[in-house]
Structures are given as structure tokens and as C-alpha cells.
Write an enzyme that holds these catalytic residues in place. Structure first.
Site, PDB file in Angstrom:
ATOM      1  N   GLU A  15      47.447  39.870  47.524  1.00 42.79           N
ATOM      2  CA  GLU A  15      48.531  40.595  46.868  1.00 42.79           C
ATOM      3  C   GLU A  15      49.774  39.693  46.773  1.00 42.79           C
ATOM      4  OE1 GLU A  15      49.306  44.265  48.792  1.00 42.79           O
ATOM      5  OE2 GLU A  15      50.796  44.879  47.299  1.00 42.79           O
ATOM      6  N   ARG A  18      34.880  41.202  60.143  1.00 44.01           N
ATOM      7  CA  ARG A  18      34.092  42.441  60.215  1.00 44.01           C
ATOM      8  C   ARG A  18      32.757  42.311  59.497  1.00 44.01           C
ATOM      9  NH1 ARG A  18      39.294  44.462  60.023  1.00 44.01           N
ATOM     10  NH2 ARG A  18      39.252  44.496  57.765  1.00 44.01           N
TER      11      ARG A  18
END
Ligand code: AMP
Length: 182
Positions: free
Chosen positions: A107, A70
């Protein structure tokens, strides 16, 4: 939210209203900021590009570097507006020439991003662009790549900053310009 200088000639657009929140995407507990609705709106798109580029419009920038995928959507048109070149930062295995890579924390586990070794010359002035700053891990890795090539980072621009995740605390002293803060 917006740079004052951009508000003089064009109507102020509520960019936040153009971004769609998708709860629990791509997994439970994440509110995904869907920018496709903003990209779909010609005025909002143009306004976003102006807002991302405005801090650098009087600077001499050699390259805009952005992170796939993006980040590319905004990086190339901003490079064109600033009369700069574009440098893609990609996942490993995508860039065809010699690359350097850095690891960064996710994460769960780690990931890598890569840059062509000849994309930036020592001393080139660089701005880094991405759509969204969350924990800052991705942008920190992009900074490391540019630093390894001895680029001179003039600043970082993101359309969306999730301030509550404190990503900017990871990014050292570089100036960070975020258009929309949550
Ligand atoms: P981070 O490394 O945590 O700062 O994550 C930044 C990258 O993950 C950006 O390139 C974003 O495109 C993507 N990202 C992270 N969180 C979100 C979110 N809530 N909505 C949309 N994209 C996200």
C-alpha cells in the site's frame, strides 16, 4: 465452500467460525483474519489442510512453495500429504544460499521476497500456498519467482480469499483454490 469429496466421511466444520476477526490490526481500517484460533483447534486444522490439498491429491506435485511466515504453517504439512518437497519463499536476507528476489507493491512503498536458486528445477510441478489472498501482490511476486526458475505452476491454494479486494485478477490464468471466501 468445501469440496464435496471431503464431506463424505468427516463432519462438516464451520471453519469461518474458527477464525477470529481483529478490527484495526495492524493498523486502523484493516480487519485482520486471525487464524491462530483455527490452528488451535485440532479438527479445524486437519480439515483446513485437507481442504487446501484436495484439488491436487491425484496430481504428481514436486514441490509446495509457501510464503513466510503464515504460509509455512500450511505449506509443510500439505507438502507431506501430497508426498512433495517444500520450498520456502522468504523476506530478503533470510535464506542462506544463492537467491533470486522480486519486488512487489505494498500500500505504501515496495517489499521483496526471495527464493533459493536451486529450490526448483525447470519443469518441476509446483503448487503455491498461503494463508490469505488479499490484494494479490504477495502471491503475484511468488508466482514471478517460480516462473523465473521455470517451475510449472499447477495451482494456487489459499485458506482465505478476501474476494472484495480482487487479488485473483492479478494472478493470470493459474487455477486458484480458496477454501473460505469473504
Ligand atoms: P496481499 O499481498 O495483499 O494479497 O496480502 C497477502 C498477505 O498479507 C498474506 O500473506 C496475509 O498473511 C497478509 N494479510 C493481508 N491482509 C490480511 C488480513 N486482513 N488478515 C490477515 N492477514 C492479512
Amino acid at each position: 465452500m468445501m469440496e464435496q469429496s471431503k464431506q463424505s466421511n468427516i463432519e462438516i466444520i464451520d471453519l469461518k467460525s474458527k477464525i477470529r476477526d481483529i478490527p484495526d490490526f495492524p493498523k486502523k481500517g484493516i480487519v485482520f483474519k486471525d487464524i491462530t484460533t483455527l490452528l488451535n483447534d485440532s479438527e479445524a486444522l486437519s480439515y483446513s489442510l485437507d481442504a487446501l490439498a484436495v484439488p491436487y491429491k491425484n496430481e504428481s506435485i514436486h514441490h509446495v512453495a509457501s510464503i513466510e511466515s503464515r504460509g509455512f504453517i500450511f505449506g509443510v504439512p500439505i507438502a507431506d500429504r501430497l508426498k512433495a518437497g517444500f520450498v520456502p519463499i522468504r523476506k530478503p536476507g533470510k535464506l542462506p544460499y544463492k537467491t533470486i528476489e522480486v519486488n512487489y507493491e505494498l500500500e505504501y512503498g515496495t517489499d521483496k521476497i526471495a527464493i533459493h536458486t536451486d529450490a526448483i528445477k525447470p519443469g518441476d510441478s509446483i503448487i503455491l500456498i498461503d494463508d490469505l489472498l488479499a490484494t494479490g501482490g504477495t502471491m503475484k511476486a511468488a508466482i514471478e519467482l517460480v516462473e523465473k526458475l521455470e517451475g510449472n505452476i499447477i495451482g494456487i491454494s489459499v485458506l482465505i480469499e478476501l474476494s472484495f479486494l480482487k487479488g485473483r485478477d492479478l494472478l493470470g490464468d493459474y487455477p486458484i483454490h480458496s477454501v473460505l471466501k469473504y
